[in-house]
Design an enzyme around this catalytic site. Structure first.
Site, short mmCIF file in Angstrom:
data_model
loop_
_atom_site.label_atom_id
_atom_site.label_comp_id
_atom_site.label_asym_id
_atom_site.label_seq_id
_atom_site.Cartn_x
_atom_site.Cartn_y
_atom_site.Cartn_z
N HIS A 133 -28.20 19.92 37.85
CA HIS A 133 -27.06 20.70 38.35
C HIS A 133 -25.91 19.75 38.64
O HIS A 133 -26.10 18.64 39.10
CB HIS A 133 -27.46 21.47 39.62
CG HIS A 133 -26.29 22.16 40.25
ND1 HIS A 133 -25.52 23.08 39.56
CD2 HIS A 133 -25.72 22.05 41.49
CE1 HIS A 133 -24.55 23.50 40.34
NE2 HIS A 133 -24.64 22.89 41.52
N CYS A 179 -26.12 28.41 43.15
CA CYS A 179 -26.00 27.81 41.82
C CYS A 179 -27.30 27.80 41.01
O CYS A 179 -27.32 27.29 39.88
CB CYS A 179 -25.46 26.38 41.93
SG CYS A 179 -23.80 26.31 42.61
N GLU A 209 -23.05 34.24 41.59
CA GLU A 209 -22.61 34.44 42.97
C GLU A 209 -21.20 35.02 42.96
O GLU A 209 -20.58 35.14 44.02
CB GLU A 209 -22.68 33.14 43.76
CG GLU A 209 -21.78 32.04 43.25
CD GLU A 209 -20.76 31.61 44.28
OE1 GLU A 209 -21.16 31.14 45.33
OE2 GLU A 209 -19.56 31.77 44.03
#
Lengths: 129, 347
Positions: free
Chosen positions: B236, B112, B81
């Site tokens: 994550h 993400c 990103e």
């Protein structure tokens, strides 16, 4: 965009130099004619990415575009095949930057090209103890 | 069935991680903006002034190709990103630096989880026989608005994976995966905006937890696997707390997640977060170990993978620097240096 940079991008990203097909000597930057035997039978060759610092200096007043990296180290590096490269040393503690130190090539941003904003990437070296 | 499994088995043939050299202690951020204290993580990894997603992706990809022993790939996908250009692919610069021209090249965007999405797409391309091998990269130089809570964790780093047909030298089998997405506005950045925005209370329950729990539970339901089948789990890591909480809810133990839990030391490397956690696990895993990896991307979605370590892992030791060695080779910087490196000063 700097046309010269575009033409040389393999040199800057991959350390592409020259190898003489007749005597085997290797050169960086690339040559059209062998500096050893004079042969014109030279081909592109990717240089080894490791070498040692031959000599170095620290710049506190670098060229425009490099201000955010000051103070920075400039060094002459002898690659493992004997070719020599003038380069920046990055990400290395001050006491590790010394003559004879082992270094390895990395790709980094060099500068941003004028008003066009194009990013110029190229090789720099990191000390590997 | 929602399970994704390639007919021709695809496997990780090589991997490489990248963590920048510089660390900003979160006490520095708290000192400047709050007058003291610290953030949820101890430090975050900060890219130098001359680093960006391109340079870091090249370093990780070079390592991955070296480990894989492959000289050509049919796809170079960069999940990020933090593209240096709004229009001009990151992936073509990476491909040029790798000497790859007869290849697909694309930048994938999904906050993400763009890195794991790249892994899934390449698994599919390999599985269908369209390409022999491809390289999937999750890499970011994440930015948090100065003084915002995100600034404590938004960090730089990631990992690259060469994925190809399973053979005897393969490192780990990508057995199967699931994905779960929904329109959830937990975190976003509009065009021309420099920093992302987030809706604080939306980032947890309806976003991170709902999506990861959904992808992982689907994986369990459709494979029959249970948490105890896995030696390791990687989730994550937007902060140190969320991955521990979601692991507990799903039935995993701290022992299973601690190897891949890097947020306390390097922060949230966005698209690089779960891929670099997986790299840390692979650095220590043994043949036969099963790994669960679940990414999360705002906006929102989660990819859950079942990965099985193969005999080829034994040949990878010492080929590349380990994630652990990258964590150790670092130096601390103060907030002023960080501001200079990440271009936060107006001249």
């Amino acid at each position: 965009m700097a046309i010269q940079y575009w033409r040389r991008r393999d040199r800057y990203y991959r350390l592409v130099g020259s190898r003489c097909k007749d005597c085997g000597d290797e050169f960086f930057p690339p040559v059209y004619k062998c500096k050893g035997c004079g042969s014109e039978h030279v081909a592109d060759k990717e240089m080894p990415r490791t070498g040692r610092i031959v000599t170095y200096t620290q710049l506190h007043e670098p060229l425009p575009g490099f201000e955010a990296q000051a103070p920075l180290y400039l060094a002459v590096v002898k690659l493992d095949n004997g070719a020599r490269v003038l380069t920046q040393i990055v990400d290395s503690p001050d006491d590790s930057v010394r003559t004879g130190a082992k270094v390895e090539a990395t790709v980094r941003r060099m500068r941003v090209d004028g008003e066009s904003g194009q990013i110029i990437y190229g090789y720099k070296f990191v000390v590997r103890s | 069935m929602h399970l994704m499994q390639s007919k021709n088995r695809a496997a990780i043939l090589g991997y490489g991680a990248y963590v920048p050299y510089y660390r900003l202690p979160t006490t520095e951020i708290a000192r400047v903006w709050k007058g003291g204290g610290s953030g949820p993580n101890v430090e975050k990894a900060v890219a130098a002034a001359d680093e960006d997603t391109v340079t870091m992706a090249i370093e990780a990809a070079r390592q991955a190709m070296k480990m894989a022993g492959t000289e050509s790939v049919g796809a170079v996908f960069v999940g990020t990103e933090s593209k240096p250009y709004a229009v001009k692919p990151t992936s073509t610069i990476v491909a040029q630096a790798l000497g790859q021209h007869h290849t697909l090249a694309a930048d994938l965007e999904f906050a993400c989880k763009a890195g794991t999405e790249a892994m899934q797409v390449i698994t599919g391309l390999v599985g269908s026989g369209m390409i022999e091998a491809g390289i999937a990269i999750g890499m970011d130089t994440a930015q948090g608005r100065p003084g915002d809570d995100l600034e404590y964790t938004a960090a730089s780093g990631g990992a690259a994976y060469v994925i190809g047909r399973k053979d005897r030298s393969a490192v780990a089998l990508i057995d199967c995966s699931t994905s779960y997405v929904s329109d959830t506005g937990d975190f976003w950045r509009r065009a021309h905006e420099r920093y992302p925005r987030h809706l604080s209370r939306f980032t947890g329950e309806p976003a991170y937890f709902h999506h990861i729990e959904s992808s992982v539970k689907t994986l369990f339901e459709e494979t029959g696997h249970k948490p105890s089948d896995f030696k390791y789990a990687v989730f994550h890591q937007p902060n140190p707390r969320f991955p521990v909480e979601v692991a507990t809810r799903l039935g995993f133990t701290m022992e299973q997640i601690k190897t891949g839990l890097l947020n306390p030391m390097i922060g949230n490397t966005y698209a690089g977060s779960s891929p670099i956690g997986l790299a840390a696990v692979l650095d220590e895993a043994r043949p036969g170990d099963k790994i669960l990896m679940a990414s999360f991307g705002s906006g929102a979605g989660s990819d859950a993978f079942c990965i099985e370590v193969l005999e080829g892992i034994t040949r990878t030791r010492g080929v590349n620097p380990t994630v652990k060695s990258m964590l150790e080779r670092s130096t601390k910087i103060d907030y002023s240096t960080y501001s200079k490196f990440r271009d936060k000063l107006q001249k």
